[in-house]
Design an enzyme around this catalytic site. Structure first.
Site, PDB file in Angstrom:
ATOM      1  N   ASP A  22       0.809  -1.234   0.000  1.00  0.00           N
ATOM      2  CA  ASP A  22       0.000   0.000   0.000  1.00  0.00           C
ATOM      3  C   ASP A  22       0.840   1.282   0.000  1.00  0.00           C
ATOM      4  OD1 ASP A  22      -2.054  -1.811   0.241  1.00  0.00           O
ATOM      5  OD2 ASP A  22      -2.706  -1.165   2.233  1.00  0.00           O
ATOM      6  N   CYS A  61      -4.026  -6.385  -3.149  1.00  0.00           N
ATOM      7  CA  CYS A  61      -2.852  -7.170  -2.816  1.00  0.00           C
ATOM      8  C   CYS A  61      -2.663  -8.541  -3.478  1.00  0.00           C
ATOM      9  CB  CYS A  61      -2.888  -7.315  -1.298  1.00  0.00           C
ATOM     10  SG  CYS A  61      -1.515  -8.174  -0.669  1.00  0.00           S
ATOM     11  N   LYS A 115       5.053 -10.567   3.914  1.00  0.00           N
ATOM     12  CA  LYS A 115       3.653 -10.884   3.644  1.00  0.00           C
ATOM     13  C   LYS A 115       3.497 -11.712   2.371  1.00  0.00           C
ATOM     14  CE  LYS A 115      -0.534  -8.294   2.476  1.00  0.00           C
ATOM     15  NZ  LYS A 115      -1.158  -6.961   2.485  1.00  0.00           N
ATOM     16  N   HIS A 117       0.428 -13.739   1.316  1.00  0.00           N
ATOM     17  CA  HIS A 117      -0.920 -13.410   0.846  1.00  0.00           C
ATOM     18  C   HIS A 117      -1.306 -14.089  -0.462  1.00  0.00           C
ATOM     19  CE1 HIS A 117      -4.182 -10.161   1.604  1.00  0.00           C
ATOM     20  NE2 HIS A 117      -4.594 -11.407   1.740  1.00  0.00           N
ATOM     21  N   SER A 142      -2.339 -10.502   5.504  1.00  0.00           N
ATOM     22  CA  SER A 142      -2.169  -9.159   6.063  1.00  0.00           C
ATOM     23  C   SER A 142      -2.048  -9.231   7.582  1.00  0.00           C
ATOM     24  CB  SER A 142      -3.355  -8.267   5.703  1.00  0.00           C
ATOM     25  OG  SER A 142      -3.486  -8.194   4.308  1.00  0.00           O
ATOM     26  N   ASP A 235       2.720  -3.012  -4.125  1.00  0.00           N
ATOM     27  CA  ASP A 235       1.677  -3.895  -4.659  1.00  0.00           C
ATOM     28  C   ASP A 235       0.507  -3.143  -5.278  1.00  0.00           C
ATOM     29  OD1 ASP A 235       0.758  -2.995  -2.173  1.00  0.00           O
ATOM     30  OD2 ASP A 235      -0.134  -4.908  -1.604  1.00  0.00           O
ATOM     31  N   ASN A 236       0.221  -1.988  -4.711  1.00  0.00           N
ATOM     32  CA  ASN A 236      -0.889  -1.160  -5.219  1.00  0.00           C
ATOM     33  C   ASN A 236      -0.713   0.221  -4.599  1.00  0.00           C
ATOM     34  OD1 ASN A 236      -2.511  -3.460  -3.214  1.00  0.00           O
ATOM     35  ND2 ASN A 236      -2.363  -1.355  -2.493  1.00  0.00           N
ATOM     36  N   LYS A 256      -5.395   2.582  -3.650  1.00  0.00           N
ATOM     37  CA  LYS A 256      -5.759   1.175  -3.481  1.00  0.00           C
ATOM     38  C   LYS A 256      -7.255   0.951  -3.719  1.00  0.00           C
ATOM     39  CE  LYS A 256      -5.561  -2.471  -0.046  1.00  0.00           C
ATOM     40  NZ  LYS A 256      -5.106  -2.843   1.295  1.00  0.00           N
TER      41      LYS A 256
END
Ligand SMILES: *[C@@H]1O[C@H](CO)[C@@H](O)[C@H](O)[C@H]1NC(C)=O
Ligand SMILES: *[C@@H]1O[C@H](CO)[C@@H](O)[C@H](O)[C@H]1NC(C)=O
Ligand SMILES: *[C@@H]1O[C@H](CO)[C@@H](O)[C@H](O)[C@H]1NC(C)=O
Length: 260
Positions: A22, A61, A115, A117, A142, A235-236, A256
């Protein structure tokens, strides 16, 4: 930069892939943030190639991670459109080829921390050790996800009974800590990185390190040598619904969760 890149590729370069969670376009000093202190990343950017236009495949994510690691759109692996939860039964299909699975047969030592995920699954069938990583230390989803237990019925230190399970810290396929000691997590990651890189260097083995951080504070000193290609991205976009606490998108409009 190009000559540096080619010099790297002439031998077997090490790869370090730093993946922030993020992180906004405007969050780093090297992207113009006036007060955010990111000296290590700024130094990395100053000595390298800084991209001002770079797209991830998804504004959330799990899909973004699935395509980063496989080089395929998330619609192909099925990690789409949303994210995985602690109780999700699925994960990145084992027949998808990750970067680690490409490098490992070439003699690389492979490790990840942070992470994941991309699924835990029954008996940990979707964990990283099943996707080409020799070693893993991290939280498999997360760090703010307190949900049900791992499927189908793995007892998480007895906490399943209460319906809420605090996030675990996993080492390979084993729960090392639960709840996670967040205060000392950065240090645990740093120790893990240092010993992984030192061990690979000692054996003269090329390595691939995937470090998807849960949150960016400072980049630890990794002992980066000239034969290492370090790539840093996010990631975003930032979680704009959390206002200033969710990050900064700089001159860009969205963050995001936004598709356009
Ligand atoms: C993995 O297996 C599924 C189900 O058989 C298939 O649909 C998919 O195309 C396979 N993916 C790859 C990368 O081979
Ligand atoms: C997760 O659960 C623990 C224990 O119930 C609680 O202390 C913590 O605040 C929860 N965290 C979040 C992000 O909900
Ligand atoms: C890395 O390369 C630079 C530029 O050629 C050189 O000055 C430096 O000494 C090298 N560092 C190491 C650790 O080899």
């Amino acid at each position: 930069q190009l000559s540096f890149f080619y010099t790297c590729l002439a031998s077997t370069p090490n790869f370090i892939l730093l993946f922030a969670d993020d992180l906004g376009f405007g969050d780093l000093g090297c992207y113009g943030h006036p007060s955010s202190l990111t000296p290590n990343l700024d130094r990395l950017a100053a000595g390298g190639l800084r991209f001002t236009e770079f797209y991830c495949t998804s504004p959330v994510c799990s899909p973004s991670r699935a395509s980063l690691l496989t080089g395929r759109y998330q619609t192909r692996s099925g990690i789409y459109p949303g994210v995985l939860y602690p109780g999700s039964r699925g994960g990145l299909p084992l027949n998808e080829t990750t970067i680690a699975e490409v490098l490992k047969p070439l003699g690389y030592a492979t490790a990840a921390m942070g992470k994941w995920h991309l699924g835990v699954g029954a008996n940990g069938k979707f964990l990283l050790t099943k996707q080409g990583f020799d070693q893993y230390l991290g939280i498999p989803y997360s760090h703010d996800m307190n949900l049900t237990c791992f499927p189908p019925d793995v007892k998480c230190f007895g906490l399943c009974d209460v319906g809420t399970v605090t996030a675990p810290l996993m080492h390979n396929e084993v729960i090392k800590q639960q709840p996670v000691d967040f205060i000392n997590l950065e240090r645990a990651y740093r120790d893990f990185t240092t010993s992984f890189i030192a061990a690979s260097a000692k054996k003269k083995q090329p390595f691939f390190l995937y470090y998807p951080s849960h949150h960016m504070t400072t980049l630890e000193k990794t002992g980066v040598i000239n034969n290492t290609l370090v790539f840093f991205t996010s990631d975003n976009g930032p979680e704009l619904m959390r206002m200033s606490r969710g990050g900064n998108s700089g001159p860009l409009k969205r963050g995001k969760g936004h598709h356009v």
